[in-house]
Design an enzyme around this catalytic site. Structure first.
Site, PDB file in Angstrom:
ATOM      1  N   ASP A  22     102.761  66.981  74.859  1.00 12.67           N
ATOM      2  CA  ASP A  22     103.965  67.655  75.336  1.00 12.67           C
ATOM      3  C   ASP A  22     104.132  67.385  76.820  1.00 12.67           C
ATOM      4  OD1 ASP A  22     105.924  69.431  76.103  1.00 12.67           O
ATOM      5  OD2 ASP A  22     104.606  71.190  76.005  1.00 12.67           O
ATOM      6  N   ASN A  24     106.918  68.279  78.669  1.00 13.90           N
ATOM      7  CA  ASN A  24     107.854  69.161  79.401  1.00 13.90           C
ATOM      8  C   ASN A  24     107.573  70.647  79.192  1.00 13.90           C
ATOM      9  OD1 ASN A  24     108.661  69.386  76.793  1.00 13.90           O
ATOM     10  ND2 ASN A  24     110.835  69.055  77.170  1.00 13.90           N
ATOM     11  N   ASP A  26     107.244  72.704  76.812  1.00 10.78           N
ATOM     12  CA  ASP A  26     107.867  73.621  75.844  1.00 10.78           C
ATOM     13  C   ASP A  26     106.965  73.857  74.640  1.00 10.78           C
ATOM     14  OD1 ASP A  26     108.057  71.214  74.527  1.00 10.78           O
ATOM     15  OD2 ASP A  26     110.222  71.276  74.234  1.00 10.78           O
ATOM     16  N   ASP A  30     106.498  65.300  72.521  1.00  9.40           N
ATOM     17  CA  ASP A  30     107.784  64.621  72.702  1.00  9.40           C
ATOM     18  C   ASP A  30     107.573  63.132  72.984  1.00  9.40           C
ATOM     19  OD1 ASP A  30     106.960  64.670  75.442  1.00  9.40           O
ATOM     20  OD2 ASP A  30     107.808  66.679  75.617  1.00  9.40           O
ATOM     21  N   ASP A  99     109.701  56.222  61.346  1.00  7.20           N
ATOM     22  CA  ASP A  99     109.618  56.914  60.058  1.00  7.20           C
ATOM     23  C   ASP A  99     111.038  57.301  59.668  1.00  7.20           C
ATOM     24  OD1 ASP A  99     108.859  58.631  57.961  1.00  7.20           O
ATOM     25  OD2 ASP A  99     107.173  59.452  59.102  1.00  7.20           O
ATOM     26  N   ASP A 195     109.905  57.316  53.968  1.00  6.38           N
ATOM     27  CA  ASP A 195     109.505  58.575  53.349  1.00  6.38           C
ATOM     28  C   ASP A 195     109.878  58.608  51.862  1.00  6.38           C
ATOM     29  OD1 ASP A 195     108.500  61.348  53.986  1.00  6.38           O
ATOM     30  OD2 ASP A 195     110.436  61.891  53.136  1.00  6.38           O
ATOM     31  N   GLU A 251     106.216  55.342  51.259  1.00  6.55           N
ATOM     32  CA  GLU A 251     105.375  56.431  50.743  1.00  6.55           C
ATOM     33  C   GLU A 251     105.703  56.611  49.270  1.00  6.55           C
ATOM     34  OE1 GLU A 251     104.366  61.086  51.676  1.00  6.55           O
ATOM     35  OE2 GLU A 251     106.429  60.389  51.513  1.00  6.55           O
ATOM     36  N   HIS A 324      99.792  63.155  58.262  1.00  7.01           N
ATOM     37  CA  HIS A 324     100.265  64.490  58.676  1.00  7.01           C
ATOM     38  C   HIS A 324     100.419  65.459  57.513  1.00  7.01           C
ATOM     39  CE1 HIS A 324     103.781  62.298  57.331  1.00  7.01           C
ATOM     40  NE2 HIS A 324     104.370  63.467  57.165  1.00  7.01           N
ATOM     41  N   ASP A 325     100.186  64.997  56.289  1.00  5.11           N
ATOM     42  CA  ASP A 325     100.269  65.885  55.119  1.00  5.11           C
ATOM     43  C   ASP A 325      98.896  66.206  54.541  1.00  5.11           C
ATOM     44  OD1 ASP A 325     103.077  65.784  55.157  1.00  5.11           O
ATOM     45  OD2 ASP A 325     103.156  64.065  53.804  1.00  5.11           O
TER      46      ASP A 325
END
Ligand code: TEU
Length: 551
Positions: A22, A24, A26, A30, A99, A195, A251, A324-325
């Site tokens: 990150d 910035n 938040d 990013d 992606d 995807d 995928e 990520h899954d």
């Protein structure tokens, strides 16, 4: 060195944008955060990065619900930030794979907003509408058919109502998608991760599916790999992949070997490769993962060898343990105990030794573990929040939470561990999801400074993949009848043979085979191996042994 497609000997590093860096404050990763960390990836030596969706999105499924394909979501930066990232990556010799989600859009995408205005809308047929639902259940919540009050019909959203499925039968849809993809290609991206690509083609008639525990029927058999999908992908190849020489990985959960061959055989001109999930689905079932099940090593060996034997010569494999899954592989098949690093190296050896393009997921190069969530308010993922509710009907709270904590996709999505500073160096703000415990010792900075780290080991494996032709292209042959926890296989070409041996057990194993004669160690994960001398494999030991052919 043999010259083939760049991606065949490549290691591609998946970045889960929200959780990488990150810039910035938040609390959300990013694009400038990625740019900042490119030198780290260059040091690791990866050939390319795959960035998860950064397009405008309501964020229902963390970006896998796109409302504008051509604009970067302000949460992640700007289009100029993307251009800078792309240029800087290319300057460092790192290719960029984006992606793209074209099975469905967000329900806020202008195409869908237009489609739902009325049954007469010119875009009505861009999505799939019916007067009556069938029994199909959605992946994330309830029925796969979602009622639209305004126009009085149901639309199909296989994942959720927030992710309506596009109607690929409509040539206008295909045209719109291809031209959007071509615009990204013109910007200079090097490829696409596509995807749920195996779900594009829907059947003509929507029959009820076999009932599951969820109270709904499954759609998988009717939707996945429907023959028409190959025509669509071939068309996509002609229109986008070929003209821009793109690398593509689709995928394809639930894909059979036969189908994977169709997708990836070069002469069919469809995809470079697919992701199949058989090996990581062995601790549950394709449709139901919410159990305490572990991946049985014997079955794992069978499955991995079968994909190697049957796909790697005629098609191509996409190799991965993590994404990520998926929960973290060290927690699933290795150990989080004192031998964590050794087990992480063993798992890496097993995968890098195989033939195919290797996908490495952020943090895997450090041996990052599962998150160990202790309360439901730490969970973020839409899929697990729904599953948790359902599990509570069946189990006491503690048990429901422990199952979800073990299998949730959030395990992969906790922040990347950069250093021992606040929030592990991920953010100077409050991260959107809690940082794993233990980052004071388990972090990238610590590992980069140590020659026996998991990071250093991955770096070495990546170097080997680049330099060693046999590792890249040699034929795969499993060693039969090994003890249950030992996975051993050969890679063979005319000049050299490699023997890869991995002990998946936390115990010492005795294992002697004739194939070891005349070999020397190319790489191993312990300093004083007794394997070649005594046939003893230490707990979680792994070795790559070489023998050059006499000339
Ligand atoms: O995943 C598709 C998919 O099949 C997953 O739902 C997978 O089965 C599940 O996560 C295992 O628990 C892709 C993306 O990778 C995922 O992040 C998205 O949520 C999904 O598509 C919908 O776009």
């Amino acid at each position: 060195m043999k010259k083939k497609n760049w991606w065949q000997r490549a290691v591609i590093y998946e970045i889960y944008l929200r959780s990488f860096r990150d810039s910035n404050r938040d609390g959300v990763g990013d694009l400038p955060g990625i740019t900042e960390k490119l030198p780290y990836l260059a040091t690791l030596g990866v050939d390319a990065i795959w960035i998860t969706p950064f397009y405008e999105s309501p964020g229902f499924d963390n970006g896998y619900d796109i409302s504008d394909y051509e604009t970067v979501d302000p949460l992640y930066g700007s289009n100029e930030d993307f251009d800078r990232l792309l240029a800087e990556a290319h300057r460092l010799g790192i290719r960029v794979i984006i992606d793209i989600v074209v099975n469905h859009t967000s329900d806020r995408h202008p195409w869908f907003l237009e489609s739902r205005t009325s049954r007469m809308s010119p875009k009505r047929d861009w999505y799939i509408w019916q007067d009556e639902p069938n029994n199909w259940g959605s992946q994330f919540d309830g029925s796969a058919w979602h009622y639209d009050e305004g126009s009085g019909q149901y639309y199909l959203g296989l994942f959720s109502g927030a992710q309506p499925d596009l109607n690929w039968k409509n040539p206008e849809v295909r045209e719109a998608v291809y031209s959007m993809m071509a615009r990204w290609a013109q910007k200079g991206v090097d490829g696409f991760r596509l995807d749920v690509i195996s779900l594009l083609a829907k059947p003509d008639v929507f029959d009820d599916g076999a009932m599951t525990d969820s109270g709904y029927g499954t759609w998988h058999a009717q939707v996945a790999n429907n023959p028409l999908v190959h025509e669509y992908i071939h068309e996509m190849h002609e229109r986008v992949f070929a003209p821009y020489s793109l690398m593509t990985v689709g995928e394809a959960s639930g894909v059979t070997l036969e189908e994977a061959l169709k997708y990836s055989a070069p002469e069919r001109k469809e995809l470079s490769m697919v992701f199949q999930f058989e090996h990581v689905g062995l601790d549950g079932s394709e449709l139901y993962k919410w159990t305490h099940g572990r991946i049985p090593v014997e079955a794992l060996k069978q499955v991995m060898s079968r994909w190697q034997l049957e796909l790697s010569e005629t098609g191509w494999n996409g190799l991965f343990w993590c994404n990520h899954d998926q929960p973290r592989i060290v927690s699933r098949l290795g150990t989080e105990g004192p031998l964590r690093e050794r087990s992480a190296k063993m798992l890496a050896t097993c995968l890098y030794g195989m033939k195919g393009t290797l996908f490495l997921y952020q943090g895997e190069e450090l041996g990052m573990t599962n998150a160990h969530f202790t309360s439901a308010d730490q969970l973020r993922d839409v899929e697990c929040l729904h599953a948790y509710e359902t599990l509570l009907d069946r189990y006491p709270e503690e048990e429901a939470l422990s199952i979800v904590a073990e299998k949730t996709r959030d395990n992969a999505r906790t922040p990347m561990l950069w250093n021992a500073g606040p929030k592990a160096g991920f953010s100077e703000g409050e991260p959107w999801i809690p940082v794993n415990d233990g980052y004071e010792t388990l972090n990238a900075e610590e590992q980069q400074g140590r020659s026996d780290s998991v990071f250093a080991y991955h770096r070495e494996l990546i170097r080997l993949r680049h330099e060693n032709d046999c590792l890249a292209f040699g034929t795969f042959r499993p060693v039969e009848n090994t003890p249950e926890p030992v996975y051993a296989y050969l890679r063979e070409d005319p000049d050299e043979t490699l023997l890869i041996v991995c002990n998946f057990a936390e115990e010492e194993v005795f294992f002697q085979i004739p194939e070891t004669s005349g070999r020397k160690v190319l790489l191993g994960n312990i300093p004083d191996s007794r394997f070649l001398t005594e046939g003893v494999l230490a707990p979680f030991e792994a070795l790559i042994l070489t023998r050059k052919t006499d000339s």
